[in-house]
Design an enzyme around this catalytic site. Sequence first.
Site, PDB file in Angstrom:
ATOM      1  N   CYS A   1       0.832  -1.205   0.000  1.00 12.97           N
ATOM      2  CA  CYS A   1       0.000   0.000   0.000  1.00 12.97           C
ATOM      3  C   CYS A   1       0.872   1.263   0.000  1.00 12.97           C
ATOM      4  CB  CYS A   1      -1.008  -0.053   1.134  1.00 12.97           C
ATOM      5  SG  CYS A   1      -2.479   0.889   0.736  1.00 12.97           S
TER       6      CYS A   1
ATOM      7  N   HIS B   1      -3.826  -5.047   0.278  1.00 15.98           N
ATOM      8  CA  HIS B   1      -3.281  -5.567   1.552  1.00 15.98           C
ATOM      9  C   HIS B   1      -3.321  -7.095   1.550  1.00 15.98           C
ATOM     10  CE1 HIS B   1      -2.893  -1.821   3.857  1.00 15.98           C
ATOM     11  NE2 HIS B   1      -3.833  -1.392   3.029  1.00 15.98           N
TER      12      HIS B   1
ATOM     13  N   GLU C   1      -1.834  -9.139   3.301  1.00 16.43           N
ATOM     14  CA  GLU C   1      -1.720  -9.719   4.646  1.00 16.43           C
ATOM     15  C   GLU C   1      -3.085 -10.054   5.252  1.00 16.43           C
ATOM     16  OE1 GLU C   1      -1.274  -6.585   3.831  1.00 16.43           O
ATOM     17  OE2 GLU C   1      -1.824  -5.176   5.415  1.00 16.43           O
TER      18      GLU C   1
HETATM   19  N1  GLN Z   1      -2.090   6.675   2.703  1.00 22.15           N
HETATM   20  C1  GLN Z   1      -2.166   5.954   1.482  1.00 22.15           C
HETATM   21  C2  GLN Z   1      -3.511   6.125   0.783  1.00 22.15           C
HETATM   22  O1  GLN Z   1      -4.471   6.529   1.375  1.00 22.15           O
HETATM   23  C3  GLN Z   1      -1.890   4.486   1.716  1.00 22.15           C
HETATM   24  C4  GLN Z   1      -2.836   3.816   2.653  1.00 22.15           C
HETATM   25  C5  GLN Z   1      -2.334   2.518   3.194  1.00 22.15           C
HETATM   26  O2  GLN Z   1      -1.129   2.241   3.227  1.00 22.15           O
HETATM   27  N2  GLN Z   1      -3.243   1.713   3.699  1.00 22.15           N
HETATM   28  O3  GLN Z   1      -3.632   5.876  -0.386  1.00 22.15           O
END
Ligand code: GLN
Length: 548
Positions: free
Chosen positions: A383, A509, A511
């Site tokens: 992410c 994600h 995970e």
């Molecule tokens: N802050 C980033 C976004 O909003 C990544 C979010 C995250 O790592 N879950 O796109």
Amino acid sequence: MNTKYVFVTGGVASSLGKGIIAASLAKLLQARGLRVTIQKFDPYINIDPGTLNPYEHGECYVTDDGAETDLDLGHYERFLGVHTSKANNVTTGRIYNAVIRKEREGAYLGKTVQIVPHITDEIKRRMLLLGRTGKYDIVVTEVGGTVGDMESQPFIESIRQLQWELPDEDFISIHLTLVPYLRAAKELKTKPTQHSVQALQQAGVHPDIIVCRTEMPLSSDIRRKVALFCNVKPGHVIQSIDAPSIYQVPLNMEEERLDEMVLEHFGLNHLPDPDIAPLKAFLDKLYNPKKMVDIALVGKYVELQDAYKSILESFIHAGAANDCKVRVHTVQAEYVNDSNVAGKLGDMDAILVAPGFGERGLEGKIASIKYARENNVPFFGICLGMQMCIVEFARDVLGLSDAASTELHPETTNPVIDLMEDQKCTTIKGGTMRLGAYDCKLDKDSLAAKIYGTDLISERHRHRYEFNSDYLGKIEAAGMKATGRNPETGLVEIVEIPSHPFFIGVQFHPELMSTPEKPQPIFVAFVKAAIDNRIARKGSADFVAEEA
Ligand code: GLN
């Protein structure tokens, strides 16, 4: 058969592992062939934990249907291997929101709206909701917080009412407490348990089983004493002793006959013994590693292990799959920079850069990525970790020195990570990110396709910002490839550097869907890459037991 309801409350202290006990019981019941789900009722007033800082409440776990939920739901999924949904996590905020909305709609015209019966009716409706779908034989409900907390009272009151509204054989109440060991007196103390059960009984809820968290085995005398003072059957006081792995707890609970007691109460004594062979096989691998690796987890919430719960669990699953002990070294990104990065990460076999929000630690994450890219260290970005590997590549390889994400630097002339059009007019923060499971199409000859063994996957998201495809051409020409895309929107979900031994960044994600029995493929491949790198660096990745 009627759906049966198990309610799990906790007393004395928080963090006793109520979620793990609930999940372990659910696992044992599932392993006997029953259809089981677990839900969590949280007493805080936030609608969901999506807007909470991980320091307050640990990781925010996301379900397929895009709910931002408590991290215990992650445990439920990891233990049961079934997907949860929005309905599996209810907060006080959600309850009040629903009741107040109904009040405005006129549903209670003429009535004074009160905690009892209106709030408790809404709680009970939701406690029974999943059971009423007909999809489950057993619904396990965990109530967050500790008995006696002001916030938990409406939930405990709802359980009290259900205790009489549901047939006896469809309702069971389990209370988890702490039996502390006083080292100086060399004694286990039952008084806190007695007080906790008293508080529960004063609220009208009678526990059928008391589970005592303890660091020392409970003698039969202690068990009898707790049963006597707490008004439960003598055999119904069981121990939950500290375990080397949370995945051991279902086996410990089986030994304590927790599942048998519950089934006896429900009149379901005829079921086969639980089939927990797959879990045992996993534990066997976990406890007997043949190899070991050191992996850096670069993030900014490193002081609180719960903030990266699912990532740490995924490493446990992927480690066992590789017969390998993964030693995860959390590295505070805030303190990493270009001049000290080699010192901090030089002895790592692989580097993972964590998800996150906000400016803090960002440059440290970028320095870690640069180090991994330039030194051929296996790299995995999740992410924000993926977004920063694009920023790093744009800055260092394309020479766009002010490349940035507009989340952190709205004024940049090179917004390589930017908001989607539909996010630009969103002003409300809660529940408005790109959330939940989305399909992703993989390029046939990519590392990702090789890892997953398929070219269409589905993974869960939680972010607002995206790879700005205006830069795709230049980035690809310089050697970083977009290898996974959303089939409907074309959004880039995965990037790789094919000339690097193992470099992958994912917008989703991964995970969140890893389980002991189905470890997440990227984590498995990443640990394998770390083993190969250790062998290349040190000549061997053989496991060496740590000295006590
Ligand atoms: N802050 C980033 C976004 O909003 C990544 C979010 C995250 O790592 N879950 O796109």
